[in-house]
Every structure is written in C-alpha cells, then in structure tokens.
Scaffold this motif. Structure first.
Motif, PDB file in Angstrom:
ATOM      1  N   LYS A 148     -10.088  30.402  31.946  1.00  0.00           N
ATOM      2  CA  LYS A 148      -9.064  29.374  32.094  1.00  0.00           C
ATOM      3  C   LYS A 148      -9.485  27.996  31.551  1.00  0.00           C
ATOM      4  N   PRO A 149     -10.698  27.519  31.886  1.00  0.00           N
ATOM      5  CA  PRO A 149     -11.071  26.195  31.390  1.00  0.00           C
ATOM      6  C   PRO A 149     -11.019  26.123  29.875  1.00  0.00           C
ATOM      7  N   HIS A 150     -11.453  27.227  29.232  1.00  0.00           N
ATOM      8  CA  HIS A 150     -11.459  27.238  27.773  1.00  0.00           C
ATOM      9  C   HIS A 150     -10.037  27.247  27.237  1.00  0.00           C
ATOM     10  N   LEU A 151      -9.200  28.085  27.883  1.00  0.00           N
ATOM     11  CA  LEU A 151      -7.808  28.170  27.448  1.00  0.00           C
ATOM     12  C   LEU A 151      -7.170  26.791  27.479  1.00  0.00           C
ATOM     13  N   ARG A 152      -7.417  26.088  28.573  1.00  0.00           N
ATOM     14  CA  ARG A 152      -6.756  24.803  28.728  1.00  0.00           C
ATOM     15  C   ARG A 152      -7.183  23.836  27.627  1.00  0.00           C
ATOM     16  N   ASN A 153      -8.489  23.846  27.290  1.00  0.00           N
ATOM     17  CA  ASN A 153      -8.964  22.931  26.256  1.00  0.00           C
ATOM     18  C   ASN A 153      -8.353  23.279  24.914  1.00  0.00           C
ATOM     19  N   VAL A 154      -8.252  24.579  24.659  1.00  0.00           N
ATOM     20  CA  VAL A 154      -7.713  24.982  23.366  1.00  0.00           C
ATOM     21  C   VAL A 154      -6.251  24.560  23.255  1.00  0.00           C
TER      22      VAL A 154
HETATM   23  C1  LIG Z   1     -12.984  22.471  28.976  1.00  0.00           C
HETATM   24  O1  LIG Z   1     -12.683  21.419  29.870  1.00  0.00           O
HETATM   25  C2  LIG Z   1     -13.324  21.541  31.108  1.00  0.00           C
HETATM   26  C3  LIG Z   1     -12.842  20.440  32.023  1.00  0.00           C
HETATM   27  O2  LIG Z   1     -12.229  19.427  31.319  1.00  0.00           O
HETATM   28  C4  LIG Z   1     -14.840  21.514  30.878  1.00  0.00           C
HETATM   29  O3  LIG Z   1     -15.512  21.639  32.122  1.00  0.00           O
HETATM   30  C5  LIG Z   1     -15.239  22.640  29.957  1.00  0.00           C
HETATM   31  O4  LIG Z   1     -16.629  22.557  29.663  1.00  0.00           O
HETATM   32  C6  LIG Z   1     -14.455  22.574  28.660  1.00  0.00           C
HETATM   33  N1  LIG Z   1     -14.725  23.742  27.861  1.00  0.00           N
HETATM   34  C7  LIG Z   1     -14.929  23.693  26.541  1.00  0.00           C
HETATM   35  C8  LIG Z   1     -15.143  24.984  25.847  1.00  0.00           C
HETATM   36  O5  LIG Z   1     -14.909  22.648  25.904  1.00  0.00           O
END
Ligand SMILES: *[C@@H]1O[C@H](CO)[C@@H](O)[C@H](O)[C@H]1NC(C)=O
Ligand SMILES: *[C@@H]1O[C@H](CO)[C@@H](O)[C@H](O)[C@H]1NC(C)=O
Ligand SMILES: *[C@@H]1O[C@H](CO)[C@@H](O)[C@H](O)[C@H]1NC(C)=O
Ligand SMILES: *[C@@H]1O[C@H](CO)[C@@H](O)[C@H](O)[C@H]1NC(C)=O
Length: 325
Positions: A34-40
């Motif tokens: 999920k965290p990765h999905l959200r960033n993408v």
């Molecule tokens: C995505 O965002 C979260 C929280 O903002 C962070 O903890 C995580 O490391 C990020 N993942 C990537 C792949 O950048």
C-alpha cells in the motif's frame, strides 16, 4: 442422511477456509504494498517526469507582500505546494505550524517579500500591509467538514475517529465564521485574485496558469507542479458520511447567499458559481440518525469517568465484549 450432511459441512468449511486464506493473503500483500502504491499514484501518469525543476529558495529581490487567504480546510497548503513546485519560491505564513515545518516548508512563519505568498486564515487587518491577495474559496459544507476533521484528528491527512466525532461535531459552531471571513476579505482594497478550490481541482493546469499570471510568474515550470500534484496535506481516508441536519443546511445556505451578494459586486459569474454550493434541505440527515450512529458511544460514555478513556474503547471493535468479559 447424517453422513451426507457432515460431508457437505466438511466440504463447505474447507472451501470457506481456502477462500478466507486467499482473502487474508491478498489483504497482507495489499498492506505491504500500500505505501508504495500510494506514492506511485500520487505522481501524474499523464505527463513525463519534468527535467530541470527549480530548486526551492527565497525570492531576491523582495516580491510584493501577497496574502494567500482562506478559511481553514480550503486547500491552502495544497495551493502552496503547487506554487512552490511551479516557481521554486517558498511560500510563507502568518502563523507557524509544526506540520508544515516538518515537511520542509522553510518559509513557514516568514511574512516578508522573500516568499511568493503568505498564508493566512485570519481576517484582513487594516494595519497589515498586504499589497495584493489571493483568496481561496471552497464550498463551506466541504471546507468546514475538512476543518472539523483537522481539528478533531489534529492532522492534515487523517480522519476524525468516531468517538471524537460524536462528542465534538454537534458542538461545532457551523459556518458563520466562514461567512465573516469572506465578507471581510472581499472588501480588500488592493488587487484580489479569487481561486475556487473545486475549479482548481477540476482544471488544475488552466487555473494554475491564471494564478501564476496574477502573481507575475512564468508558467514554464508548471509541469513540475502538475507532475506532483498532491502535496503533503491530502486527506486520504474518508469518514462514512457527512452529517448535516436541516438547520445546518439552512444556515449554511444563507451564509453562502450573503457571500455571493458581496462577491457579485466584483463578478456576477463567480457569484453564480458560489450559489451552486447550496444544498437542498432534503439532503439533511435527521438527528435520530446521528444518535443511532453514536448510540454505542453515548451508552459507553455514561459508564466512563473520563472522555479520553471512552475514546480508547470506541476505537476497539466490540463494545459489548468489554462489558461481558
Ligand atoms: C511512500 O511514502 C511513505 C509515506 O509517505 C514512505 O514511508 C515510503 O517509504 C514511501 N515509499 C517509497 C517507495 O517511496
Ligand atoms: C524575511 O523574514 C525572515 C524570517 O522572519 C528573515 O530571516 C529574512 O531575513 C527576511 N527577509 C527579508 C528580505 O526581509
Ligand atoms: C492588526 O495588526 C496589528 C499589527 O500587526 C496588530 O497589532 C493588531 O493586534 C491586529 N489587530 C487584529 C484585530 O488582529
Ligand atoms: C433559515 O435560516 C434563516 C437565516 O438564518 C432564518 O431566517 C430562517 O428562518 C431559517 N428557515 C428555516 C426554515 O429554518
């Protein structure tokens, strides 16, 4: 007959187990990714990653003092993000918020010409020296809800929990301060640019171009904002419903009408847009529906001595379990 039934139950339970396991697995994978999905997804998939985006810094020589005025919950932090990305100049603010400082807003608390705009949630003050102003306006039903979430979760991105909702929402004073804030700023004597949150959301590129033109900035780095359009303060989780009763709707509608009347002196088109924010009283929820939603909480609260204790329990899933154990 009995054997058949056992067989059937056995098969069913095996299948249920398998499906249950599969669901758990999917849920686990989802949780991990999920965290990765959200960033993408927070980056635009429409445009390519722009090159040579400006590095953030303070303006030299000083710029005209420009307010970025809005009622809380109207997209102020988001607009700051878009402006910083597309100009490379820090935005400032009248107050200082730790959340913004922690997220690299080095202009937080700066209120001079070294920042492109200066955020304020305060009413215009005759003795302040803003030469021009950007006024952000959002549907007060939405803005006040968002502000309420901010106040009761103490966070720009999380949603209020049920316990806090049930104790505090009904005590909030409604949108009267929204009305007073906008009447006050619409009487600003300097150059005033009005930006509607809903229009910026729907038509980011054109609306951002107009804003940059007002501020006297080139749009050549606008892709740097459009590629990373969300910023830090986007509220992700949603509360299951918005509670507006008949009085709240009636009052807010009349606040909208008062503000639209003031705005009409500047722009009839904009005034008409603001009038579309009114809600029909038929969209109201009845008081008993709120009571129903909060019933468990209200019952538990009576047995608790302290509000904080009650909130801990409401966060748990099953209130009755606590009682019977
Ligand atoms: C995505 O965002 C979260 C929280 O903002 C962070 O903890 C995580 O490391 C990020 N993942 C990537 C792949 O950048
Ligand atoms: C603007 O204010 C900041 C902090 O208040 C200060 O450090 C900076 O020197 C000021 N810049 C100008 C150009 O006045
Ligand atoms: C207006 O601004 C001045 C100077 O910044 C300040 O002293 C005064 O308290 C302000 N008044 C209000 C009503 O905020
Ligand atoms: C709606 O609000 C206005 C102004 O606050 C008030 O005058 C009016 O009586 C209200 N109408 C109803 C039906 O509650």
């Amino acid at each position: 007959m009995a054997g058949f039934r056992t067989l059937l139950t056995k098969q069913v339970s095996n299948r249920t187990l398998a499906i249950g396991g599969l669901i758990l697995l999917i849920y686990w994978i989802y949780g991990v990714y999920k965290p990765h999905l959200r960033n993408v997804t927070s980056y635009s998939s429409i445009i390519e990653k722009p090159k040579n985006c400006p590095k953030l810094g303070f303006a030299k020589p000083p710029l005209p003092l420009t307010a970025l005025a809005s009622y809380p919950g109207s997209g102020n932090s988001w607009t700051r993000h878009l402006l910083q990305k597309s100009t490379g100049i820090y935005t400032g603010s009248v107050g200082r918020e730790r959340f913004m400082i922690n997220n690299g807003y080095r202009g937080e608390g700066v209120k001079n010409g070294s920042v492109i705009v200066i955020k304020t949630h305060r009413s215009r003050n005759q003795s302040e020296v803003f030469e021009r102003a950007v006024l952000l306006m959002r549907n007060p039903f939405e803005a006040h809800w968002s502000y309420f979430n901010l106040m009761s979760s103490r966070s720009h991105t999380r949603i209020v929990d049920k316990g806090r909702f049930c104790t505090r929402y009904t005590k909030s004073k409604g949108t009267d301060s929204w009305k007073r804030f906008y009447i006050n700023w619409l009487q600003f004597k300097g150059d005033l640019f009005i930006s509607f949150y809903d229009e910026l959301l729907q038509n980011k590129e054109n609306k951002l171009r107009e804003l940059l033109a007002f501020l006297g900035f080139s749009t050549k780095n606008i892709d740097c904002a459009l590629y990373d359009p969300e910023g830090i303060a986007h509220r992700v989780d949603k509360f299951p419903f918005r509670f507006f009763d008949k009085d709240y709707i009636n009052n807010t509608n009349s606040h909208i009408e008062v503000v639209a009347k003031e705005l009409r002196k500047r722009s009839p088109v904009m005034a008409d847009h603001v009038l579309t924010w009114r809600k029909s009283p038929s969209e109201a929820m009845e008081k008993y529906q709120l009571d129903e939603f909060c019933k468990e909480y209200t019952k538990t609260k009576a047995k608790m001595q302290k509000g904080t204790e009650a909130q801990k329990i409401v966060k748990g899933t099953n209130l009755n379990r606590h009682k019977s154990n």
